[in-house]
Design a protein around this motif. Sequence first.
Motif, PDB file in Angstrom:
ATOM      1  N   ASP A  84      13.328   2.935  27.634  1.00  0.00           N
ATOM      2  CA  ASP A  84      12.890   3.878  28.671  1.00  0.00           C
ATOM      3  C   ASP A  84      11.381   3.939  28.804  1.00  0.00           C
ATOM      4  O   ASP A  84      10.856   4.439  29.806  1.00  0.00           O
ATOM      5  N   SER A  85      10.653   3.445  27.773  1.00  0.00           N
ATOM      6  CA  SER A  85       9.188   3.504  27.849  1.00  0.00           C
ATOM      7  C   SER A  85       8.627   2.591  28.943  1.00  0.00           C
ATOM      8  O   SER A  85       7.484   2.750  29.367  1.00  0.00           O
ATOM      9  N   LYS A  99       7.003  12.992  18.517  1.00  0.00           N
ATOM     10  CA  LYS A  99       6.356  13.378  17.258  1.00  0.00           C
ATOM     11  C   LYS A  99       7.372  13.857  16.214  1.00  0.00           C
ATOM     12  O   LYS A  99       7.345  13.398  15.072  1.00  0.00           O
ATOM     13  N   PRO A 100       8.272  14.794  16.566  1.00  0.00           N
ATOM     14  CA  PRO A 100       9.306  15.179  15.579  1.00  0.00           C
ATOM     15  C   PRO A 100      10.163  13.998  15.138  1.00  0.00           C
ATOM     16  O   PRO A 100      10.553  13.904  13.967  1.00  0.00           O
ATOM     17  N   LEU A 286       3.108   2.365  20.085  1.00  0.00           N
ATOM     18  CA  LEU A 286       3.575   2.454  21.474  1.00  0.00           C
ATOM     19  C   LEU A 286       3.402   3.872  22.005  1.00  0.00           C
ATOM     20  O   LEU A 286       2.951   4.070  23.146  1.00  0.00           O
ATOM     21  N   HIS A 287       3.745   4.857  21.173  1.00  0.00           N
ATOM     22  CA  HIS A 287       3.624   6.257  21.576  1.00  0.00           C
ATOM     23  C   HIS A 287       2.173   6.625  21.911  1.00  0.00           C
ATOM     24  O   HIS A 287       1.882   7.194  22.970  1.00  0.00           O
ATOM     25  N   GLY A 305      -4.087   2.416  21.137  1.00  0.00           N
ATOM     26  CA  GLY A 305      -3.048   2.949  20.263  1.00  0.00           C
ATOM     27  C   GLY A 305      -3.531   2.977  18.835  1.00  0.00           C
ATOM     28  O   GLY A 305      -4.367   2.156  18.446  1.00  0.00           O
ATOM     29  N   TRP A 306      -3.014   3.912  18.033  1.00  0.00           N
ATOM     30  CA  TRP A 306      -3.432   4.035  16.638  1.00  0.00           C
ATOM     31  C   TRP A 306      -2.291   4.587  15.802  1.00  0.00           C
ATOM     32  O   TRP A 306      -1.361   5.203  16.319  1.00  0.00           O
ATOM     33  N   LEU A 307      -2.435   4.345  14.511  1.00  0.00           N
ATOM     34  CA  LEU A 307      -1.428   4.856  13.582  1.00  0.00           C
ATOM     35  C   LEU A 307      -1.716   6.321  13.237  1.00  0.00           C
ATOM     36  O   LEU A 307      -0.833   7.169  13.265  1.00  0.00           O
TER      37      LEU A 307
END
Length: 354
Positions: A84-85, A99-100, A286-287, A305-307
């Motif tokens: 869906d992204s 996030k959760p 990705l988030h 993007g980052w961890l």
Amino acid sequence: MALLKVKFSQKKRVKLAQGLWLMNWFSVFAGIIVFSMGLFLKIELRKRSEVMDNSESHFVPNSLILMGVLACAFNALAGKICYDSLDPTKFAKWKPLLKPYLVLCFLFNIFIFFIALICFLTRGSLETTLAHGLKNGMKFYRDTDTPGRCFMKKTIDMLQIEFRCCGNNGFRDWFEIQWISNRYLDFGSKEVKDRIKSNVDGRFLVDGVPFSCCNPSSPRPCIQYQVTNNSAHYSYDYQTEELNLWNRGCREALLHYYSSMMSSMGGVVLFVWLFEVSVMVGLRLLHTSLESITNPEDPECESEGWLLEQSLKDTFKSTLESLKKIGKFNQVDAGAEGAEGEEGGKTPAISTVS
């Protein structure tokens, strides 16, 4: 400074989403494999539950079954999120849940790593379980007429034949217990009476073993009675007749069987853990890359993007500070409630006018 910061173009974001979608479905397949391993191990332990002292050994297969179910559920959901992204309108409904979900993935990966360690470190507890269970099982070998124990003879015999073993630590263990039922003893015989009287507990002990201890590779017919009496048999020396009986104890044989099985499963679980960590890191990138798009109307623009938004050290410090603030907030609330109680209990002062 952000940890593991990567720049993404539209093409890279699409490739990352597609790659994660594929990896998640591979993880679903891995979850099915882990579930099957746990089920197989549980069945194998159930087969020989009569010679195991407790049910603690079932913790590993139960954990593997649970882990397999959770892996299938988590990765199927992650695959749907990655799919869906690619569509901003569909991805909008997942944004508040990401996030959760990533926190749950982190906890799930800790659980997987813990199970992998347990698979490698369970040898000690398994050895104790087998030692006590086999000892008790051998004591009940003769109770073929007792309800609940009537199948113990068959269980022990099949175990010794299948694993090519004898006794708990060796064939001499059978010399210390009465494994012949009183039903098949002639109490009118002088030999039987003398053997029973010579024992403090009144047991019929012999230097013999059940037939299932015999090694079929022996060139001579199996000698299972008067095993240590060289004069009772022609051209016989029990110390050199290595092929007559199985020398290995069943505890050692079963321990090697189960520990090697669990070690192999631990290796598979460790590989699944590495795969799951890679999926979680990719999903986090990705988030953040989708959230950091500056112009939502231009989907082809670059993003980062980052961890972690900060370095590992700064993230740890901020987490500690947040926990301290929560603790102080609770203390302030408790103090305020106490102050209100005291004020409510005070008697108002009455002023006198002179």
